[in-house]
Design a protein around this motif. Structure first.
Motif, PDB file in Angstrom:
ATOM      1  N   UNK A  40       0.839  -1.207   0.000  1.00 23.78           N
ATOM      2  CA  UNK A  40       0.000   0.000   0.000  1.00 23.78           C
ATOM      3  C   UNK A  40       0.869   1.250   0.000  1.00 23.78           C
ATOM      4  N   UNK A  41       1.879   1.279   0.852  1.00 20.85           N
ATOM      5  CA  UNK A  41       2.774   2.440   0.903  1.00 20.85           C
ATOM      6  C   UNK A  41       3.481   2.633  -0.428  1.00 20.85           C
ATOM      7  N   UNK A  42       3.949   1.544  -1.019  1.00 18.99           N
ATOM      8  CA  UNK A  42       4.667   1.643  -2.282  1.00 18.99           C
ATOM      9  C   UNK A  42       3.790   2.110  -3.421  1.00 18.99           C
ATOM     10  N   UNK A  43       2.511   1.706  -3.400  1.00 20.05           N
ATOM     11  CA  UNK A  43       1.605   2.063  -4.486  1.00 20.05           C
ATOM     12  C   UNK A  43       1.083   3.489  -4.368  1.00 20.05           C
ATOM     13  N   UNK A  44       0.841   3.947  -3.146  1.00 12.40           N
ATOM     14  CA  UNK A  44       0.107   5.206  -2.946  1.00 12.40           C
ATOM     15  C   UNK A  44       0.974   6.397  -2.563  1.00 12.40           C
ATOM     16  N   UNK A  45       2.110   6.140  -1.917  1.00  8.10           N
ATOM     17  CA  UNK A  45       2.842   7.240  -1.293  1.00  8.10           C
ATOM     18  C   UNK A  45       3.956   7.769  -2.186  1.00  8.10           C
ATOM     19  N   UNK A  46       4.118   9.074  -2.175  1.00  8.93           N
ATOM     20  CA  UNK A  46       5.259   9.708  -2.827  1.00  8.93           C
ATOM     21  C   UNK A  46       6.446   9.801  -1.882  1.00  8.93           C
ATOM     22  N   UNK A  47       6.191   9.583  -0.587  1.00 14.57           N
ATOM     23  CA  UNK A  47       7.252   9.659   0.419  1.00 14.57           C
ATOM     24  C   UNK A  47       6.858   8.793   1.601  1.00 14.57           C
ATOM     25  N   UNK A  48       7.831   8.168   2.238  1.00 19.16           N
ATOM     26  CA  UNK A  48       7.555   7.404   3.451  1.00 19.16           C
ATOM     27  C   UNK A  48       8.338   7.995   4.611  1.00 19.16           C
ATOM     28  N   UNK A  49       7.699   7.977   5.768  1.00 16.06           N
ATOM     29  CA  UNK A  49       8.324   8.427   7.012  1.00 16.06           C
ATOM     30  C   UNK A  49       8.290   7.242   7.963  1.00 16.06           C
ATOM     31  N   UNK A  50       9.448   6.855   8.471  1.00 14.79           N
ATOM     32  CA  UNK A  50       9.510   5.711   9.373  1.00 14.79           C
ATOM     33  C   UNK A  50       9.740   6.206  10.806  1.00 14.79           C
ATOM     34  N   UNK A  51       8.840   5.789  11.689  1.00 14.40           N
ATOM     35  CA  UNK A  51       8.962   6.126  13.119  1.00 14.40           C
ATOM     36  C   UNK A  51       9.491   4.919  13.883  1.00 14.40           C
ATOM     37  N   UNK A  52      10.362   5.183  14.826  1.00 13.11           N
ATOM     38  CA  UNK A  52      10.861   4.160  15.745  1.00 13.11           C
ATOM     39  C   UNK A  52      10.936   4.794  17.126  1.00 13.11           C
ATOM     40  N   UNK A  53      10.246   4.182  18.106  1.00 12.81           N
ATOM     41  CA  UNK A  53      10.255   4.676  19.475  1.00 12.81           C
ATOM     42  C   UNK A  53       9.911   6.158  19.571  1.00 12.81           C
ATOM     43  N   UNK A  54       8.932   6.573  18.774  1.00  9.69           N
ATOM     44  CA  UNK A  54       8.433   7.943  18.865  1.00  9.69           C
ATOM     45  C   UNK A  54       9.249   8.991  18.157  1.00  9.69           C
ATOM     46  N   UNK A  55      10.271   8.575  17.418  1.00 12.30           N
ATOM     47  CA  UNK A  55      11.103   9.528  16.704  1.00 12.30           C
ATOM     48  C   UNK A  55      11.127   9.192  15.209  1.00 12.30           C
ATOM     49  N   UNK A  56      11.402  10.205  14.392  1.00 12.43           N
ATOM     50  CA  UNK A  56      11.556   9.969  12.960  1.00 12.43           C
ATOM     51  C   UNK A  56      12.909   9.338  12.727  1.00 12.43           C
ATOM     52  N   UNK A  57      12.888   8.072  12.234  1.00 15.27           N
ATOM     53  CA  UNK A  57      14.143   7.362  11.991  1.00 15.27           C
ATOM     54  C   UNK A  57      14.647   7.622  10.572  1.00 15.27           C
ATOM     55  N   UNK A  58      13.719   7.800   9.643  1.00  8.77           N
ATOM     56  CA  UNK A  58      14.118   8.077   8.248  1.00  8.77           C
ATOM     57  C   UNK A  58      12.945   8.674   7.511  1.00  8.77           C
TER      58      UNK A  58
END
Length: 218
Positions: free
Chosen positions: A200-218
């Motif tokens: 779903x993320x790959x099909x719909x998103x122009x950008x991904x934000x990855x959260x880990x332990x409440x912080x933006x990891x990438x």
């Protein structure tokens, strides 16, 4: 369209659900928020939706300081600025499909004629017009999610927020919803999507934000 500045959200004495998160999402972007359970994804969505308040930082959506709104202001903000789609649909089983879709417009003060025209337009565009007089419980999961998207778009929201929209669907229905969200983004809709579904993320998103332990990891 969306700006979070140094946003934190803590509950009790435990570690914060979000910890000093800054994020900007442009008008017309489709952003997928990814991360393991407990990483803060749903908390972030709830703060953007005005369903929760940060314990630190600011949340601005389409020029509105969401973190400063009171209860009535938050409700008005959600009616006018935000459309929400959930994993469990949240349709009202005792209302017809048509009445479920038209409800947000009635609550928002749209005229009866305009709201009915808008509902018909959305049901036709999303391929579920034939179910207008039926009840949600008789529809498949994919059909119910299409109805939920129609309801979310009823008041022409600036932002569409989707929380695991394919989580309760089989693979075929999930593909339908992916196609639908991709089409909405192509038409210019700003979308923030919380999901574990990488397809779903790959099909719909122009950008991904990855959260880990409440912080933006990438």
């Amino acid at each position: 369209m969306i700006e979070l500045r140094s946003v934190s959200r803590a509950y009790g004495d435990g570690p914060p659900a979000l910890n000093d998160v800054s994020l900007t999402i442009a008008r017309g972007e489709a952003v997928a928020v990814l991360g393991p359970s407990g990483s803060g994804k749903s908390t972030l969505l709830n703060l953007v939706a005005g369903l929760d308040r940060p314990t630190g930082g600011t949340v601005t959506v389409d020029g509105v300081r969401v973190d400063e709104l009171g209860e009535s202001g938050s409700a008005r903000y959600r009616r006018t600025k935000v459309g929400m789609v959930f994993q469990s649909f949240h349709l009202l089983d005792d209302l017809t499909v048509f009445d479920n879709v038209v409800l947000p417009a009635q609550l928002g003060g749209m005229s009866r004629g305009a709201s009915r025209r808008r509902a018909v337009e959305l049901l036709e565009a999303l391929g579920v017009a034939r179910f207008a007089d039926g009840f949600p419980g008789r529809l498949s999961g994919g059909e119910r999610q299409r109805v939920a998207v129609a309801r979310a778009l009823m008041n022409r929201p600036a932002v569409l927020l989707a929380d695991e929209p394919t989580g309760a669907l089989d693979s075929v229905s999930g593909q339908d919803v992916r196609k639908l969200l991709t089409e909405l983004h192509a038409d210019g809709q700003t979308i923030v999507l919380v999901t574990h579904d990488l397809a779903l993320a790959g099909a719909c998103a122009t950008r991904t934000v990855r959260l880990v332990d409440g912080r933006v990891a990438s």
